[in-house]
Each structure stands twice: as structure tokens, then as C-alpha cells.
Motif scaffolding. Structure first.
Motif, PDB file in Angstrom:
ATOM      1  N   PRO A   1      22.220 -10.562  16.945  1.00 50.55           N
ATOM      2  CA  PRO A   1      24.089 -10.812  17.393  1.00 50.55           C
ATOM      3  C   PRO A   1      24.821  -9.713  16.845  1.00 50.55           C
ATOM      4  O   PRO A   1      24.573  -9.497  15.814  1.00 50.55           O
ATOM      5  CB  PRO A   1      24.585 -11.710  17.793  1.00 50.55           C
ATOM      6  CG  PRO A   1      24.105 -12.863  16.739  1.00 50.55           C
ATOM      7  CD  PRO A   1      22.425 -12.110  16.293  1.00 50.55           C
TER       8      PRO A   1
ATOM      9  N   ILE B   1      28.685  -6.911  17.331  1.00 47.38           N
ATOM     10  CA  ILE B   1      29.788  -7.250  18.290  1.00 47.38           C
ATOM     11  C   ILE B   1      29.873  -5.895  17.961  1.00 47.38           C
ATOM     12  O   ILE B   1      30.456  -5.465  16.364  1.00 47.38           O
ATOM     13  CB  ILE B   1      30.509  -7.968  17.534  1.00 47.38           C
ATOM     14  CG1 ILE B   1      30.448  -9.208  17.301  1.00 47.38           C
ATOM     15  CG2 ILE B   1      31.836  -7.826  17.722  1.00 47.38           C
ATOM     16  CD1 ILE B   1      31.354 -10.324  16.998  1.00 47.38           C
TER      17      ILE B   1
ATOM     18  N   THR C   1      24.696 -16.442  10.816  1.00 48.16           N
ATOM     19  CA  THR C   1      23.903 -16.292  12.302  1.00 48.16           C
ATOM     20  C   THR C   1      23.802 -14.723  12.130  1.00 48.16           C
ATOM     21  O   THR C   1      22.403 -14.721  13.223  1.00 48.16           O
ATOM     22  CB  THR C   1      25.173 -15.930  13.424  1.00 48.16           C
ATOM     23  OG1 THR C   1      25.912 -14.771  12.298  1.00 48.16           O
ATOM     24  CG2 THR C   1      25.702 -17.601  13.145  1.00 48.16           C
TER      25      THR C   1
ATOM     26  N   VAL D   1      24.898 -12.096  12.422  1.00 50.83           N
ATOM     27  CA  VAL D   1      25.853 -11.271  13.743  1.00 50.83           C
ATOM     28  C   VAL D   1      25.730  -9.745  12.923  1.00 50.83           C
ATOM     29  O   VAL D   1      26.162 -10.230  11.144  1.00 50.83           O
ATOM     30  CB  VAL D   1      27.048 -11.852  13.775  1.00 50.83           C
ATOM     31  CG1 VAL D   1      28.168 -12.117  12.278  1.00 50.83           C
ATOM     32  CG2 VAL D   1      27.892 -11.333  14.981  1.00 50.83           C
TER      33      VAL D   1
ATOM     34  N   ILE E   1      29.744  -8.595  23.341  1.00 53.26           N
ATOM     35  CA  ILE E   1      29.202  -8.893  22.040  1.00 53.26           C
ATOM     36  C   ILE E   1      27.717  -9.032  22.673  1.00 53.26           C
ATOM     37  O   ILE E   1      27.429  -8.846  24.126  1.00 53.26           O
ATOM     38  CB  ILE E   1      29.662 -10.538  22.008  1.00 53.26           C
ATOM     39  CG1 ILE E   1      30.929 -10.472  21.246  1.00 53.26           C
ATOM     40  CG2 ILE E   1      28.761 -11.055  21.063  1.00 53.26           C
ATOM     41  CD1 ILE E   1      31.729 -11.740  21.407  1.00 53.26           C
TER      42      ILE E   1
ATOM     43  N   ASP F   1      23.157  -9.515  22.966  1.00 54.35           N
ATOM     44  CA  ASP F   1      22.233 -10.209  21.898  1.00 54.35           C
ATOM     45  C   ASP F   1      22.314  -9.251  21.973  1.00 54.35           C
ATOM     46  O   ASP F   1      21.891  -7.963  21.154  1.00 54.35           O
ATOM     47  CB  ASP F   1      22.181 -11.021  22.944  1.00 54.35           C
ATOM     48  CG  ASP F   1      20.822  -9.964  24.099  1.00 54.35           C
ATOM     49  OD1 ASP F   1      19.981  -8.562  23.543  1.00 54.35           O
ATOM     50  OD2 ASP F   1      20.386 -10.565  25.144  1.00 54.35           O
TER      51      ASP F   1
ATOM     52  N   TYR G   1      34.651 -16.211  19.582  1.00 57.87           N
ATOM     53  CA  TYR G   1      33.328 -15.445  19.371  1.00 57.87           C
ATOM     54  C   TYR G   1      32.504 -15.843  18.779  1.00 57.87           C
ATOM     55  O   TYR G   1      31.131 -15.910  18.421  1.00 57.87           O
ATOM     56  CB  TYR G   1      33.916 -14.252  18.319  1.00 57.87           C
ATOM     57  CG  TYR G   1      35.509 -13.748  19.133  1.00 57.87           C
ATOM     58  CD1 TYR G   1      34.962 -12.872  19.954  1.00 57.87           C
ATOM     59  CD2 TYR G   1      36.105 -12.868  18.144  1.00 57.87           C
ATOM     60  CE1 TYR G   1      36.168 -12.143  20.710  1.00 57.87           C
ATOM     61  CE2 TYR G   1      37.417 -12.157  19.406  1.00 57.87           C
ATOM     62  CZ  TYR G   1      37.039 -11.762  20.159  1.00 57.87           C
ATOM     63  OH  TYR G   1      38.190 -11.136  20.141  1.00 57.87           O
TER      64      TYR G   1
ATOM     65  N   ILE H   1      27.913 -16.427  19.527  1.00 55.08           N
ATOM     66  CA  ILE H   1      27.277 -16.041  18.712  1.00 55.08           C
ATOM     67  C   ILE H   1      26.272 -17.364  18.593  1.00 55.08           C
ATOM     68  O   ILE H   1      24.865 -16.610  18.225  1.00 55.08           O
ATOM     69  CB  ILE H   1      27.552 -15.240  17.357  1.00 55.08           C
ATOM     70  CG1 ILE H   1      28.638 -13.591  17.643  1.00 55.08           C
ATOM     71  CG2 ILE H   1      26.387 -15.071  16.180  1.00 55.08           C
ATOM     72  CD1 ILE H   1      28.261 -12.988  18.706  1.00 55.08           C
TER      73      ILE H   1
END
Length: 190
Positions: free
Chosen positions: A48, A50, A79, A81, A134, A136, A180, A184
């Protein structure tokens, strides 16, 4: 034999293409913190992502980044991210923006959208910050929001009135990041 070879080549090419990271679908010229020029369509990531727009005049933006920086390494590890931070400050404010990044030790990948072209493309011509997008891992947009929920540090009381009246230090505030984190977590659980 030629048919089997052709099938194996097609399968190999398809596998190789699908295993590669997708890239950001919108092309726009940005400047790195070191002054180099890049294109946003070179952004890529296996998890993911951002993309967050900010400016030096946006106190909620600064508070959000400060709130997030202490959680980012652990959140990234858990995660996958990645945060790409993009300042919409004009060229005359780049040095000030760099000072914010250095002073607050923000660990995010940092760029400048000097002509606000990318934010305009992504936000229907609007240049309102903070803007958070955000995605994927395939760069499908999952969430888009403007603004930040500014709170007094350690309380649920909204702090925007005092933030702009100058009665408190910027470090006395925090931003609610639970939305957020939730988004996520939903992305990685799919």
C-alpha cells in the motif's frame, strides 16, 4: 516442439510482467529534495502507498507528519506501507520546506510539485492541503481525503482554534490517524 516453446515463453513473459511492481498511472514532473527532476509515473511499490500533499503554511499538515513519524517505521514494517510526501510550496519556498523536513526529521520520500500540476490532476483542479490519497499495491485509489483532525496532544478535544490563534506550540497537537491505519489494514487483509 515449437508450440511448447511458444507456450513456455508466453507463460514466462506473463509471469514476469505480473510479478513486477506497478507504477503510478499519472505523469507529472516533480523535483526531489536534492533538486533532481523525476516523473510521478516512476513511483512504484509492492504494498500500500500513501501520497500526501502538504505545504509549509499548512499547520495541520505539519502536525500530521509529526504525529505519523514516530509510528511510521513500525507501521511500515507491519504493513509494508510507503508514504510519498509532496510539497506544493512554490520554488521560492523550497528551502523553507527542506528546513521543515530536516528539523522534524520526517522519514518520508519527499518531492516538490512546484507548479501544483500533480495535485491539480489528482484533485479536480483543487490545490487544497492536506490531501491524502491511499492506493493499494496496484495503484487503485482506495481512499481520498482533505484536511486533518487536529487534536490537543493526549486528548480528544479539537485544537484547531488554538492552533491558529498561536496560543500553543505546534508540537502540543496531534492528528487522529486511526482512519489511515484502518484503511491500510483493510488493504493488506485482502
Amino acid at each position: 516442439m515449437k508450440k511448447i516453446f511458444a507456450i513456455l515463453m508466453t507463460v514466462s513473459i506473463t509471469y514476469f510482467a505480473s510479478s513486477q511492481s506497478k507504477t503510478f498511472p499519472i505523469a507529472s514532473t516533480l523535483t526531489t529534495i536534492d533538486g533532481e527532476t523525476i516523473n510521478s509515473n516512476t513511483f512504484k511499490h509492492d504494498g500500500p502507498i500513501i501520497i500526501d500533499f502538504w505545504a509549509t503554511y499548512c499547520k495541520p499538515c505539519i502536525i500530521k507528519y509529526n504525529t505519523l513519524k514516530d509510528k511510521y517505521a513500525e507501521w511500515q514494517k507491519r504493513t509494508g506501507v510507503k508514504i510519498i510526501s509532496i510539497s506544493i510550496d512554490p520554488a521560492s519556498r523550497v528551502e523553507s520546506a527542506k528546513k521543515f523536513v530536516e528539523a522534524f526529521e520526517w522519514p518520508y520520500e519527499m518531492y516538490f510539485d512546484l507548479d501544483s500540476e500533480l495535485i491539480s490532476k489528482l484533485n479536480n483542479g483543487s490545490k487544497v492541503v492536506p490531501l491524502t490519497l491511499i492506493y493499494d499495491k496496484d495503484f487503485n485509489l482506495v481512499h481520498k481525503s482533505t484536511g486533518a483532525s487536529v487534536l490537543y496532544e493526549g486528548s480528544a478535544k479539537k485544537g484547531v482554534k488554538h492552533l491558529y490563534s498561536g496560543k500553543k506550540e505546534i508540537t502540543d497537537f496531534t492528528v487522529d490517524l486511526s482512519k489511515y491505519f484502518e484503511i491500510i489494514d483493510q488493504i493488506i487483509s485482502k
